[in-house]
Scaffold this motif. Structure first.
Motif, PDB file in Angstrom:
ATOM      1  N   ARG A  64      -1.632  -9.434  12.840  1.00 39.27           N
ATOM      2  CA  ARG A  64      -2.131  -8.115  12.428  1.00 39.27           C
ATOM      3  C   ARG A  64      -3.350  -8.287  11.526  1.00 39.27           C
TER       4      ARG A  64
ATOM      5  N   ALA B 131      -0.303   0.481  17.172  1.00 40.91           N
ATOM      6  CA  ALA B 131      -1.245   1.151  16.272  1.00 40.91           C
ATOM      7  C   ALA B 131      -2.442   0.239  16.016  1.00 40.91           C
ATOM      8  N   SER B 132      -2.168  -1.042  15.806  1.00 43.78           N
ATOM      9  CA  SER B 132      -3.243  -2.002  15.563  1.00 43.78           C
ATOM     10  C   SER B 132      -4.107  -2.141  16.822  1.00 43.78           C
TER      11      SER B 132
ATOM     12  N   ARG C 266     -11.916  -6.658  14.067  1.00 37.33           N
ATOM     13  CA  ARG C 266     -12.398  -5.682  15.046  1.00 37.33           C
ATOM     14  C   ARG C 266     -13.812  -5.237  14.665  1.00 37.33           C
TER      15      ARG C 266
ATOM     16  N   THR D 146      -2.525   6.914   6.334  1.00 42.15           N
ATOM     17  CA  THR D 146      -3.300   7.014   7.576  1.00 42.15           C
ATOM     18  C   THR D 146      -2.763   6.084   8.671  1.00 42.15           C
ATOM     19  N   GLY D 147      -2.075   5.005   8.276  1.00 43.93           N
ATOM     20  CA  GLY D 147      -1.467   4.125   9.279  1.00 43.93           C
ATOM     21  C   GLY D 147      -0.453   4.899  10.117  1.00 43.93           C
TER      22      GLY D 147
ATOM     23  N   LYS E 135       0.800  -1.232   0.000  1.00 50.87           N
ATOM     24  CA  LYS E 135       0.000   0.000   0.000  1.00 50.87           C
ATOM     25  C   LYS E 135       0.833   1.282   0.000  1.00 50.87           C
TER      26      LYS E 135
ATOM     27  N   GLY F 169      -4.938   3.000   3.750  1.00 47.11           N
ATOM     28  CA  GLY F 169      -5.150   2.524   5.115  1.00 47.11           C
ATOM     29  C   GLY F 169      -5.906   1.222   5.127  1.00 47.11           C
ATOM     30  N   ARG F 170      -6.880   1.133   6.034  1.00 52.54           N
ATOM     31  CA  ARG F 170      -7.666  -0.104   6.166  1.00 52.54           C
ATOM     32  C   ARG F 170      -9.154   0.132   5.903  1.00 52.54           C
ATOM     33  N   ASP F 171      -9.595   1.387   6.134  1.00 57.39           N
ATOM     34  CA  ASP F 171     -11.038   1.702   6.086  1.00 57.39           C
ATOM     35  C   ASP F 171     -11.300   2.916   5.213  1.00 57.39           C
ATOM     36  N   ILE F 172     -10.411   3.188   4.273  1.00 55.50           N
ATOM     37  CA  ILE F 172     -10.550   4.433   3.505  1.00 55.50           C
ATOM     38  C   ILE F 172     -11.745   4.339   2.549  1.00 55.50           C
TER      39      ILE F 172
ATOM     40  N   ARG G  50     -10.620   6.127  16.568  1.00 53.03           N
ATOM     41  CA  ARG G  50     -10.942   6.138  15.137  1.00 53.03           C
ATOM     42  C   ARG G  50     -11.685   7.426  14.769  1.00 53.03           C
TER      43      ARG G  50
ATOM     44  N   ALA H 106      -6.269   0.985  17.283  1.00 53.12           N
ATOM     45  CA  ALA H 106      -7.206   1.138  16.161  1.00 53.12           C
ATOM     46  C   ALA H 106      -8.536   0.428  16.416  1.00 53.12           C
TER      47      ALA H 106
ATOM     48  N   ASP I 217      -6.872  -6.682  12.594  1.00 55.09           N
ATOM     49  CA  ASP I 217      -7.392  -5.592  11.757  1.00 55.09           C
ATOM     50  C   ASP I 217      -8.699  -5.978  11.057  1.00 55.09           C
TER      51      ASP I 217
ATOM     52  N   TYR J  20      -2.171   6.481  13.106  1.00 57.24           N
ATOM     53  CA  TYR J  20      -2.410   5.571  14.230  1.00 57.24           C
ATOM     54  C   TYR J  20      -1.091   5.275  14.951  1.00 57.24           C
ATOM     55  N   ARG J  21      -0.037   5.113  14.169  1.00 57.93           N
ATOM     56  CA  ARG J  21       1.274   4.849  14.771  1.00 57.93           C
ATOM     57  C   ARG J  21       1.725   6.021  15.651  1.00 57.93           C
TER      58      ARG J  21
HETATM   59  O1   DC Z   1      -0.506   0.567   7.551  1.00 52.06           O
HETATM   60  P1   DC Z   1       0.224   0.442   8.903  1.00 52.06           P
HETATM   61  O2   DC Z   1       0.887  -0.884   9.132  1.00 52.06           O
HETATM   62  O3   DC Z   1       1.181   1.586   9.120  1.00 52.06           O
HETATM   63  O4   DC Z   1      -0.945   0.584  10.010  1.00 52.06           O
HETATM   64  C1   DC Z   1      -0.717   0.343  11.376  1.00 52.06           C
HETATM   65  C2   DC Z   1      -2.005  -0.083  12.048  1.00 52.06           C
HETATM   66  O5   DC Z   1      -2.917   1.004  12.103  1.00 52.06           O
HETATM   67  C3   DC Z   1      -2.761  -1.210  11.366  1.00 52.06           C
HETATM   68  O6   DC Z   1      -2.374  -2.475  11.866  1.00 52.06           O
HETATM   69  C4   DC Z   1      -4.214  -0.928  11.677  1.00 52.06           C
HETATM   70  C5   DC Z   1      -4.255   0.542  11.933  1.00 52.06           C
HETATM   71  N1   DC Z   1      -4.902   1.295  10.854  1.00 52.06           N
HETATM   72  C6   DC Z   1      -6.276   1.351  10.847  1.00 52.06           C
HETATM   73  O7   DC Z   1      -6.927   0.721  11.679  1.00 52.06           O
HETATM   74  N2   DC Z   1      -6.935   2.111   9.925  1.00 52.06           N
HETATM   75  C7   DC Z   1      -6.241   2.776   8.990  1.00 52.06           C
HETATM   76  N3   DC Z   1      -6.902   3.522   8.101  1.00 52.06           N
HETATM   77  C8   DC Z   1      -4.816   2.700   8.949  1.00 52.06           C
HETATM   78  C9   DC Z   1      -4.172   1.936   9.891  1.00 52.06           C
END
Ligand code: DC
Length: 227
Positions: free
Chosen positions: A183, A102-103, A190, A35-36, A17, A132-135, A112, A106, A187, A39-40
């Motif tokens: 992870r 971060a996970s 949740r 966006t990760g 990504k 990210g994960r939820d964009i 969030r 999250a 992720d 969270y980090r």
């Molecule tokens: O992409 P990354 O590995 O840097 O993200 C770190 C953590 O942040 C990932 O395990 C879950 C969370 N995260 C999230 O829940 N929603 C996002 N949009 C981006 C990351």
């Protein structure tokens, strides 16, 4: 080629990504938003203050009281410059431990909410490539193009292993595979905004593709969408 179409790129750890999104943004003259990293940064701030990552109330309050700014990468080996309350934490947030934090944070709805509203403000002018994960599902449901990057656990772990080695660490493959699986599980299971493909996202399986192939495909799709 310039485009104002916003592009949402989601996918699990090691799907490529960050690298792909940054290169797509460069090709399209768009702004890249990781966006990760946000969270980090909040996980790092908590660690420094001795706040537990599973303390939902304290973590939500901390996230609301935090500023995270993203700028183009200023140093080799980082994908963006990340400013946490004005301090450059671009490298510190890349520790494996902070990724786990971060996970962990999250999963907290209040965290969030704070970060999603920051992300929407960043994207308000359009023309962003946000990953990210939820964009595609939550942050930018109206994005002009949504991409979901997939890949086998083994290949994603192999990429993560090489990345860690390149940074001078001594990773153990079996542990990296376990970390990727953990992870993925956290992720995607949740309750709030789990990692999942949006119904209208284009899925790209990157297992046997090069970075350049993936970038070219997304740029092609963006061209089709922007007409
Ligand atoms: O992409 P990354 O590995 O840097 O993200 C770190 C953590 O942040 C990932 O395990 C879950 C969370 N995260 C999230 O829940 N929603 C996002 N949009 C981006 C990351």
């Amino acid at each position: 080629m310039k485009t104002r179409v916003s592009i949402a790129i989601d996918g699990p750890v090691g799907s490529g990504k960050s690298t792909v999104a940054r290169l797509v943004a460069r090709r399209l003259g768009s702004t890249y938003i990781d966006t990760g990293a946000m969270y980090r940064a909040v996980a790092l701030k908590a660690r420094r203050r001795g706040i537990r990552w599973d303390d939902a109330d304290a973590m939500a309050a901390l996230a609301r009281d935090t500023s995270v700014e993203l700028r183009p990468a200023a140093a080799a080996g980082v994908t963006s410059t990340v400013l946490l309350d004005g301090e450059d934490v671009s490298r510190a947030i890349r520790e494996t431990e902070i990724g786990r934090g971060a996970s962990d944070i999250a999963v907290i709805p209040g965290v969030r909410r704070a970060l999603v509203s920051m992300q929407r403000r960043m994207a308000a002018a359009g023309g962003v490539v946000m990953e990210g994960r939820d964009i595609g599902t939550v942050v930018l449901p109206e994005a002009g193009l949504k991409v979901f990057l997939a890949g086998s656990v083994e290949e994603r772990a192999r990429r993560r292993f090489l990345e860690l080695k390149a940074k001078g660490a001594s990773p153990v493959m079996r542990e990296v595979v376990e970390e990727v699986r953990a992870r993925d599980l956290q992720d995607s299971t949740r309750a709030d905004s789990p990692l999942k493909k949006a119904d209208d996202a284009v899925e790209i399986d990157t297992t046997n593709m090069t970075i350049d192939d993936v970038v070219a495909e997304i740029v092609r799709l963006a061209g089709v969408r922007s007409g």
